[in-house]
Design a protein around this motif. Structure first.
Motif, PDB file in Angstrom:
ATOM      1  N   LEU A 287       0.823  -1.207   0.000  1.00  0.00           N
ATOM      2  CA  LEU A 287       0.000   0.000   0.000  1.00  0.00           C
ATOM      3  C   LEU A 287       0.860   1.260   0.000  1.00  0.00           C
ATOM      4  N   LEU A 288       1.947   1.262   0.769  1.00  0.00           N
ATOM      5  CA  LEU A 288       2.820   2.431   0.796  1.00  0.00           C
ATOM      6  C   LEU A 288       3.479   2.654  -0.563  1.00  0.00           C
ATOM      7  N   GLN A 289       3.903   1.572  -1.209  1.00  0.00           N
ATOM      8  CA  GLN A 289       4.504   1.708  -2.530  1.00  0.00           C
ATOM      9  C   GLN A 289       3.488   2.262  -3.529  1.00  0.00           C
ATOM     10  N   LEU A 290       2.271   1.748  -3.458  1.00  0.00           N
ATOM     11  CA  LEU A 290       1.226   2.202  -4.369  1.00  0.00           C
ATOM     12  C   LEU A 290       0.855   3.654  -4.093  1.00  0.00           C
ATOM     13  N   ALA A 291       0.814   4.025  -2.807  1.00  0.00           N
ATOM     14  CA  ALA A 291       0.524   5.415  -2.453  1.00  0.00           C
ATOM     15  C   ALA A 291       1.581   6.352  -3.029  1.00  0.00           C
ATOM     16  N   GLN A 292       2.821   5.918  -2.979  1.00  0.00           N
ATOM     17  CA  GLN A 292       3.912   6.736  -3.516  1.00  0.00           C
ATOM     18  C   GLN A 292       3.814   6.846  -5.039  1.00  0.00           C
ATOM     19  N   LEU A 575      -9.486  11.001  14.299  1.00  0.00           N
ATOM     20  CA  LEU A 575      -8.118  11.508  14.345  1.00  0.00           C
ATOM     21  C   LEU A 575      -7.146  10.484  13.751  1.00  0.00           C
ATOM     22  N   ALA A 576      -7.392   9.208  14.031  1.00  0.00           N
ATOM     23  CA  ALA A 576      -6.553   8.161  13.448  1.00  0.00           C
ATOM     24  C   ALA A 576      -6.653   8.195  11.928  1.00  0.00           C
ATOM     25  N   TRP A 577      -7.854   8.423  11.418  1.00  0.00           N
ATOM     26  CA  TRP A 577      -8.058   8.554   9.971  1.00  0.00           C
ATOM     27  C   TRP A 577      -7.167   9.671   9.423  1.00  0.00           C
ATOM     28  N   GLU A 578      -7.223  10.861  10.063  1.00  0.00           N
ATOM     29  CA  GLU A 578      -6.455  12.007   9.578  1.00  0.00           C
ATOM     30  C   GLU A 578      -4.961  11.710   9.584  1.00  0.00           C
ATOM     31  N   ARG A 579      -4.463  11.069  10.631  1.00  0.00           N
ATOM     32  CA  ARG A 579      -3.031  10.813  10.739  1.00  0.00           C
ATOM     33  C   ARG A 579      -2.549   9.808   9.690  1.00  0.00           C
ATOM     34  N   VAL A 580      -3.401   8.863   9.336  1.00  0.00           N
ATOM     35  CA  VAL A 580      -3.026   7.893   8.308  1.00  0.00           C
ATOM     36  C   VAL A 580      -3.080   8.529   6.926  1.00  0.00           C
ATOM     37  N   VAL A 581      -4.113   9.330   6.682  1.00  0.00           N
ATOM     38  CA  VAL A 581      -4.372   9.857   5.342  1.00  0.00           C
ATOM     39  C   VAL A 581      -3.449  11.020   4.987  1.00  0.00           C
ATOM     40  N   GLU A 582      -3.183  11.884   5.939  1.00  0.00           N
ATOM     41  CA  GLU A 582      -2.498  13.153   5.677  1.00  0.00           C
ATOM     42  C   GLU A 582      -1.204  13.021   4.862  1.00  0.00           C
ATOM     43  N   PRO A 583      -0.316  12.068   5.163  1.00  0.00           N
ATOM     44  CA  PRO A 583       0.950  12.020   4.408  1.00  0.00           C
ATOM     45  C   PRO A 583       0.804  11.575   2.948  1.00  0.00           C
ATOM     46  N   HIS A 584      -0.336  11.012   2.598  1.00  0.00           N
ATOM     47  CA  HIS A 584      -0.449  10.365   1.287  1.00  0.00           C
ATOM     48  C   HIS A 584      -1.508  10.979   0.370  1.00  0.00           C
ATOM     49  N   THR A 585      -2.323  11.876   0.883  1.00  0.00           N
ATOM     50  CA  THR A 585      -3.423  12.399   0.079  1.00  0.00           C
ATOM     51  C   THR A 585      -3.015  13.634  -0.711  1.00  0.00           C
ATOM     52  N   SER A 586      -3.608  13.798  -1.858  1.00  0.00           N
ATOM     53  CA  SER A 586      -3.395  15.007  -2.659  1.00  0.00           C
ATOM     54  C   SER A 586      -4.361  16.109  -2.249  1.00  0.00           C
ATOM     55  N   LEU A 587      -5.456  15.725  -1.607  1.00  0.00           N
ATOM     56  CA  LEU A 587      -6.474  16.683  -1.184  1.00  0.00           C
ATOM     57  C   LEU A 587      -6.265  17.091   0.268  1.00  0.00           C
ATOM     58  N   PRO A 588      -6.639  18.304   0.630  1.00  0.00           N
ATOM     59  CA  PRO A 588      -6.559  18.695   2.042  1.00  0.00           C
ATOM     60  C   PRO A 588      -7.599  17.934   2.859  1.00  0.00           C
ATOM     61  N   THR A 589      -7.227  17.558   4.071  1.00  0.00           N
ATOM     62  CA  THR A 589      -8.185  16.906   4.953  1.00  0.00           C
ATOM     63  C   THR A 589      -9.003  17.962   5.681  1.00  0.00           C
ATOM     64  N   VAL A 590     -10.185  17.585   6.138  1.00  0.00           N
ATOM     65  CA  VAL A 590     -11.069  18.492   6.866  1.00  0.00           C
ATOM     66  C   VAL A 590     -11.182  17.988   8.292  1.00  0.00           C
ATOM     67  N   SER A 591     -10.652  18.741   9.232  1.00  0.00           N
ATOM     68  CA  SER A 591     -10.670  18.326  10.637  1.00  0.00           C
ATOM     69  C   SER A 591     -12.082  18.363  11.199  1.00  0.00           C
ATOM     70  N   GLY A 592     -12.305  17.517  12.198  1.00  0.00           N
ATOM     71  CA  GLY A 592     -13.576  17.522  12.908  1.00  0.00           C
ATOM     72  C   GLY A 592     -14.638  16.635  12.295  1.00  0.00           C
ATOM     73  N   LEU A 593     -14.359  16.017  11.154  1.00  0.00           N
ATOM     74  CA  LEU A 593     -15.340  15.125  10.537  1.00  0.00           C
ATOM     75  C   LEU A 593     -15.060  13.689  10.944  1.00  0.00           C
ATOM     76  N   ARG A 594     -16.030  12.822  10.715  1.00  0.00           N
ATOM     77  CA  ARG A 594     -15.883  11.400  11.015  1.00  0.00           C
ATOM     78  C   ARG A 594     -16.221  10.589   9.770  1.00  0.00           C
ATOM     79  N   PRO A 595     -15.426  10.704   8.712  1.00  0.00           N
ATOM     80  CA  PRO A 595     -15.760  10.016   7.458  1.00  0.00           C
ATOM     81  C   PRO A 595     -15.822   8.511   7.609  1.00  0.00           C
ATOM     82  N   GLU A 596     -15.173   7.979   8.642  1.00  0.00           N
ATOM     83  CA  GLU A 596     -15.145   6.520   8.813  1.00  0.00           C
ATOM     84  C   GLU A 596     -16.520   5.929   9.074  1.00  0.00           C
ATOM     85  N   VAL A 597     -17.457   6.744   9.581  1.00  0.00           N
ATOM     86  CA  VAL A 597     -18.763   6.185   9.929  1.00  0.00           C
ATOM     87  C   VAL A 597     -19.597   5.862   8.694  1.00  0.00           C
ATOM     88  N   ARG A 598     -19.145   6.304   7.515  1.00  0.00           N
ATOM     89  CA  ARG A 598     -19.903   6.054   6.300  1.00  0.00           C
ATOM     90  C   ARG A 598     -19.251   4.990   5.410  1.00  0.00           C
TER      91      ARG A 598
END
Length: 686
Positions: A287-292, A575-598
């Protein structure tokens, strides 16, 4: 040999051409009961559930009285088949039948059998007998192969598994990948993760919107006012709040269960012995290789979206209370993609395809491909009335070139109110070798919700690709030949089950096979090549951003089910979602949301969402190696049938792929630590 838990073994489903040119929606008056199984009235399901329990009690007595030899495995598979033949048919009926009386009876059968299956899965006597059989027959090569799928089961699922169930009832219920029906209460609570009833109103407006996925997706793709999109995006990203607690409970229960059976994480439990990956470290490295690899591609696509936004009126695209609002925000992406695709001709794509994707013509072309590649003859006709559950159901009977039947697929493809959402293939009866030497031909039901207008069904390109994907699962099952039903076809390793279906998608991405399916229903002319190229170009648009999203979800899934799962819950899954996603995403993350529930996939594919990416890489490598030069090469078809489809789950996934690659002199996988990952260095972005 694929290994499976004892729980999986006894659980129900955990998912040339002789074509009638005029496929009528009329239903033939003859037939042999629902699904062709002699089920003529709703009460039959309840009666069959009771009969299955009675016969299984007799089989349990035989298992306990049997010597600890190969007969134990056969008796256990007999018991699994008894349960699955009733449960799987009832599970399909309760989801797809139009008549509420049928649905109620089928649901009762599922509940009754689900409770019984939970009892059987905790039977210490069965475990002891199987464990003894394994010890006694390790020296026999054939027995070792036959038993290897049961061996891990004993260690992973038996007495220790019973402790996990007794210690935390949620452990068994939340382990949806095992195929257990679990407790009805917990299953109902978990199901809320993929369905929502919340609503939101936009500021200064009387509009109220349900926050279901379809509505939210429609607003984000079509609404020109960024303030409305932002409100909907944020409301959806916080609801339903109750799902946060449910997800946390599922994560902790799975972590506890994994610990009780000696694994440091649920991800390792899922990979251990029952997957191609084998090792979560291999998954993470992949996954890390693919993310890169995908990051610069996704960055470039985001720049193209930014250029579109720069040309839009600022007052219409100003986000609500956000600094730097003219940069692309997460709620802008779908809308800007829609604008770009429309500008590239996407808005008129279905109009250009009109006349070329009538369902009867598509099925005729697909059948021709299957006949030339595999010698598989498909006969499609309207399903008899007593075998169908709704008007318009088709019956596809499959046979080999020698006329021998290999199974039946019911096709229920047209849209209707209240229909089961999405596209799915229900196994109704599994294939297996019978004691009289004959083979039990499988039965499946393929459902889709295609077409929402009047007149003959014409597929969009997305619907065509979805149909061929599901037909790939069906062909995997039809062409599988295994001794045991619990190792049949798609009952294989979770990170292998999608490989054939993704391989089938390439038939839609190659003009030589696409033009066999996409032909004008009046003139029989194939889809023009220039239109094929437009379709392919349209399909590739923003594939980098879409792939990146899959990679990010897979990384989050591994984090939620990894060794630090409890820490992810303690700090908050958002918060765990944000910490995992932040280094690899091209889009800015939005704090305070809970996207995992969907993300309902976290409940269904917990620890295994990476499987789709494995499948895309492996299927692309197999296509390039065997079919790219000639997608109708019978020799390649024989190799795929013999080494990829026929074994089902009866061989270890690395043995399946190595056998296939040895014949083609290619390499599809490579070792990493104690596991395996796809050997492809690049990734197909089509």
């Amino acid at each position: 040999m694929r290994t499976a838990s004892l729980f999986r073994l006894l659980s129900p489903n955990c998912r040339g051409v002789k074509l009638l040119h005029q496929l009528s929606t009329a239903i033939h008056p003859r037939g042999n009961g629902l699904f062709g199984l002699g089920i003529h009235r709703p009460q039959c399901f309840v009666d069959r559930a009771a009969d299955a329990r009675h016969r299984c009690q007799s089989l349990i007595a035989q298992i306990l009285a049997s010597p600890a030899d190969a007969s134990v495995v056969q008796l256990m598979d007999d018991m699994s088949d008894e349960l699955c033949r009733t449960y799987d048919a009832a599970e399909a009926c309760r989801n797809i039948h139009m008549d509420q009386e049928w649905k109620r009876a089928a649901t009762k059968a599922c509940v009754d059998l689900g409770a019984y299956i939970a009892e059987v899965n905790n039977h210490s006597g069965i475990y002891s007998k199987l464990s003894s059989a394994m010890s006694n027959y390790q020296h026999t090569a054939n027995s070792t192969q036959a038993f290897s799928a049961e061996s891990s089961s004993s260690e992973k699922g038996s007495i220790v598994w019973s402790r996990a169930l007794d210690t935390h009832d949620a452990s068994s219920s939340s382990s949806s990948s095992s195929g257990s029906s679990g407790s009805g209460r917990w299953r109902e609570r978990m199901s809320t993760l993929s369905g929502f009833s919340s609503s939101s109103s936009s500021s200064g407006s009387t509009r109220r919107l349900p926050l279901d996925g379809s509505t939210v997706g429609g607003v984000l793709a079509q609404e020109p006012d960024a303030r409305v999109r932002q409100l909907v995006f944020e409301a959806a990203g916080k609801s339903p709040a109750s799902n946060v607690e449910l997800l946390e409970q599922i994560i902790l229960a799975r972590s506890e269960m994994a610990s009780l059976v000696g694994c440091d994480s649920y991800s390792r439990y899922k990979a251990w012995g029952a997957s191609l990956a084998q090792d979560p470290e291999a998954i993470h490295a992949f996954l890390l290789q693919l993310a890169q690899e995908v990051k610069p591609i996704a960055d470039g696509e985001l720049k193209s979206l930014q250029a579109i936004k720069d040309r839009q009126p600022s007052e219409a695209l100003s986000g609500h209370g956000i600094q730097g609002a003219h940069t692309v925000k997460p709620w802008d992406v779908d809308y800007l993609m829609t604008q770009a695709r429309n500008a590239a001709g996407g808005a008129g794509m279905n109009r250009l395809l009109r006349g070329y994707t009538h369902l009867p013509v598509v099925l005729k072309g697909f059948a021709k491909i299957m006949e030339q590649l595999f010698g598989l003859a498909l006969t499609i006709s309207p399903a008899p009335s007593t075998e169908a559950w709704a008007p318009g159901v088709l019956k596809c009977e499959a046979a080999l070139s020698d006329g021998s039947s290999v199974g039946t697929v019911f096709l229920d493809l047209c849209s209707r109110p209240g229909k089961f959402p999405g596209a799915v293939t229900f196994p109704i009866r599994c294939g297996r070798q019978l004691s009289n030497g004959e083979y039990q031909a499988p039965i499946m039901a393929l459902l889709a919700d295609f077409g929402h207008g009047h007149g003959p069904l014409q597929l969009t390109m997305r619907e065509l690709r979805t149909l061929v994907h599901e037909l790939g699962h069906c062909c995997h099952n039809l062409l599988s030949r295994t001794k045991y039903q619990h190792l049949w076809g798609t009952r294989c390793a979770q990170d292998m089950v999608e490989v054939p279906s993704h391989l089938w998608e390439h038939f839609v991405a190659d003009p030589r096979t696409l033009r066999l399916m996409a032909r004008h229903h009046q003139t029989d002319d194939p889809l023009p090549l220039d239109l094929c190229n437009k379709v392919f170009s349209y399909r590739k648009m923003f594939s980098g951003l879409e792939l990146q999203q899959q990679v990010l979800l897979s990384l989050v899934d591994q984090a939620y089910h990894g060794p630090r799962a409890s820490e992810a819950v303690q700090q908050g899954t958002g918060l765990a979602w944000e910490r995992v996603v932040e280094p690899h995403t091209s889009l800015p993350t939005v704090s305070g949301l809970r996207p995992e529930v969907r993300v309902g996939h976290f409940t269904i594919y917990g620890g295994g969402y990476y499987s789709y990416l494995y499948a895309r890489c492996l299927s692309s490598a197999i296509w390039t190696d065997l079919l790219a030069q000639d997608p109708l090469d019978k020799g390649a078809g024989d190799l795929i049938q013999r080494h990829l489809l026929s074994p089902g789950g009866s061989q270890a996934p690395w043995d399946v792929l190595n056998a296939l690659s040895s014949k083609s002199r290619s390499c599809y996988i490579k070792a990493y630590g104690s596991g395996w990952l796809p050997a492809t260095s690049g990734f197909p972005f089509a």
